[in-house]
Design an enzyme around this catalytic site. Structure first.
Site, PDB file in Angstrom:
ATOM      1  N   PRO A   2       0.809  -1.210   0.000  1.00 26.15           N
ATOM      2  CA  PRO A   2       0.000   0.000   0.000  1.00 26.15           C
ATOM      3  C   PRO A   2       0.851   1.272   0.000  1.00 26.15           C
ATOM      4  O   PRO A   2       1.910   1.302   0.598  1.00 26.15           O
ATOM      5  CB  PRO A   2      -0.770  -0.085   1.309  1.00 26.15           C
ATOM      6  CG  PRO A   2      -0.672  -1.481   1.763  1.00 26.15           C
ATOM      7  CD  PRO A   2       0.599  -1.988   1.210  1.00 26.15           C
ATOM      8  N   GLU A   3       0.321   2.261  -0.684  1.00 27.34           N
ATOM      9  CA  GLU A   3       0.984   3.554  -0.730  1.00 27.34           C
ATOM     10  C   GLU A   3       0.210   4.513   0.189  1.00 27.34           C
ATOM     11  O   GLU A   3      -0.592   4.073   1.000  1.00 27.34           O
ATOM     12  CB  GLU A   3       1.008   4.043  -2.187  1.00 27.34           C
ATOM     13  CG  GLU A   3       1.647   3.014  -3.126  1.00 27.34           C
ATOM     14  CD  GLU A   3       1.655   3.437  -4.591  1.00 27.34           C
ATOM     15  OE1 GLU A   3       1.603   4.649  -4.866  1.00 27.34           O
ATOM     16  OE2 GLU A   3       1.704   2.545  -5.460  1.00 27.34           O
ATOM     17  N   ARG A 114       1.979 -12.690   2.655  1.00 28.12           N
ATOM     18  CA  ARG A 114       3.294 -13.213   2.268  1.00 28.12           C
ATOM     19  C   ARG A 114       4.417 -12.691   3.157  1.00 28.12           C
ATOM     20  O   ARG A 114       5.583 -12.952   2.907  1.00 28.12           O
ATOM     21  CB  ARG A 114       3.568 -12.888   0.797  1.00 28.12           C
ATOM     22  CG  ARG A 114       2.741 -13.771  -0.137  1.00 28.12           C
ATOM     23  CD  ARG A 114       2.705 -13.215  -1.542  1.00 28.12           C
ATOM     24  NE  ARG A 114       4.025 -13.174  -2.151  1.00 28.12           N
ATOM     25  CZ  ARG A 114       4.343 -12.399  -3.186  1.00 28.12           C
ATOM     26  NH1 ARG A 114       3.440 -11.604  -3.705  1.00 28.12           N
ATOM     27  NH2 ARG A 114       5.555 -12.420  -3.682  1.00 28.12           N
TER      28      ARG A 114
END
Ligand SMILES: [Zn+2]
Length: 275
Positions: A2-3, A114
């Site tokens: 996410p940014e 992950r």
């Protein structure tokens, strides 16, 4: 990913549900997300501490504790931070990395499919030094076209790489760099020192605009990103170039080009609209 818009969405949703709450119990199920902090130290720091403030800086979610220390979470590709009022489902439990049980029984969870994200701890002094090395926040009022041009001038690197460099500008990653460059009609490979003042102003406006629009849609969910309440973002339906290599430009109809040559990451642009 996410940014900025994704982390800001998470932080806005969880802050009111977490601030002022005491952490009663801590479980850390995997240690590979830890950076420069041991499992033992993280747990002993969190247990019994109160979360005073939750905020975002660049792509980090920052949890300021009553001890003055900060726990910093960078969710990266596959992480999310969620506060649950209920028992976790087996699927939610499967990817939960850090589970903090609050004194009222609710659970504050960092999950990471992950485990590409990171968790670390900094004291007040360490945090000030760290945040001082990151560039300005693009959604703050003080971020003017002039400030933007100052941060980027004099570098010959491709403009796409320059705006993703967190030391120059905070919070912009691959998706929003692609989108902003399309909106500003600039070729992502263009050397930053070749940009005119007018182009800096255009790119500045495009960056602020795309981040605000993405934030209004709770961010972009391509895979694992979830908001602070576990929902998907909606900005993936509004992307103009990212993920659309080979498809038609929404502006002129020409096939969009995809390349990995600029920074080894996916860059998509229109060879006609972006010069
Ligand atoms: Zn075009």
């Amino acid at each position: 990913m996410p940014e900025l818009p994704e982390v800001e969405t998470i932080v806005r949703e969880i802050a009111p549900r977490l601030e002022g709450c005491r952490i009663a119990e801590v479980q850390l199920k995997k240690t590979d997300v830890l950076r420069e902090v041991s499992k033992r130290r993280l747990i002993s720091m969190l247990r019994g501490n109160t979360v005073e403030q939750v905020y975002r800086r660049a792509k980090h979610a920052v949890f300021r504790l009553s001890s003055g220390d900060r726990m910093i979470i960078q969710p990266r590709m596959t992480g999310s931070v969620i506060v649950y009022d209920r028992r976790l489902t087996p699927d939610e439990l499967k990817y939960a990395v850090l589970i903090c049980t609050l004194s009222d029984g609710r659970k504050f969870v960092y999950r990471d499919v992950r485990r590409l994200g990171t968790i670390w701890l900094l004291d007040e002094e360490g945090w000030i030094a760290y945040t001082g090395r990151i560039g300005p926040e693009p959604l703050e009022e003080t971020f003017t076209p002039f400030v933007f041009a100052q941060r980027l001038k004099g570098t010959r690197t491709a403009v796409k790489k320059a705006i993703m460099d967190q030391r120059r500008l905070a919070g912009v990653g691959n998706i929003y760099a692609n989108e902003a460059l399309f909106d500003a009609r600039l070729n992502p490979a263009k050397s930053t020192d070749k940009l005119s003042l007018e182009e800096f102003a255009r790119l500045h406006a495009a960056i602020v605009d795309v981040l605000q629009r993405a934030l209004a849609s709770s961010g972009t969910t391509l895979r694992d990103y979830r908001t602070g309440t576990g929902e998907r973002g909606r900005f993936q339906f509004e992307l103009r170039v990212y993920g659309r290599g080979g498809e038609k430009c929404r502006n002129c109809g020409r096939k969009l080009v995809m390349t990995h040559k600029i920074d080894l990451r996916q860059t998509v642009f229109c060879g006609r609209c972006q010069r």
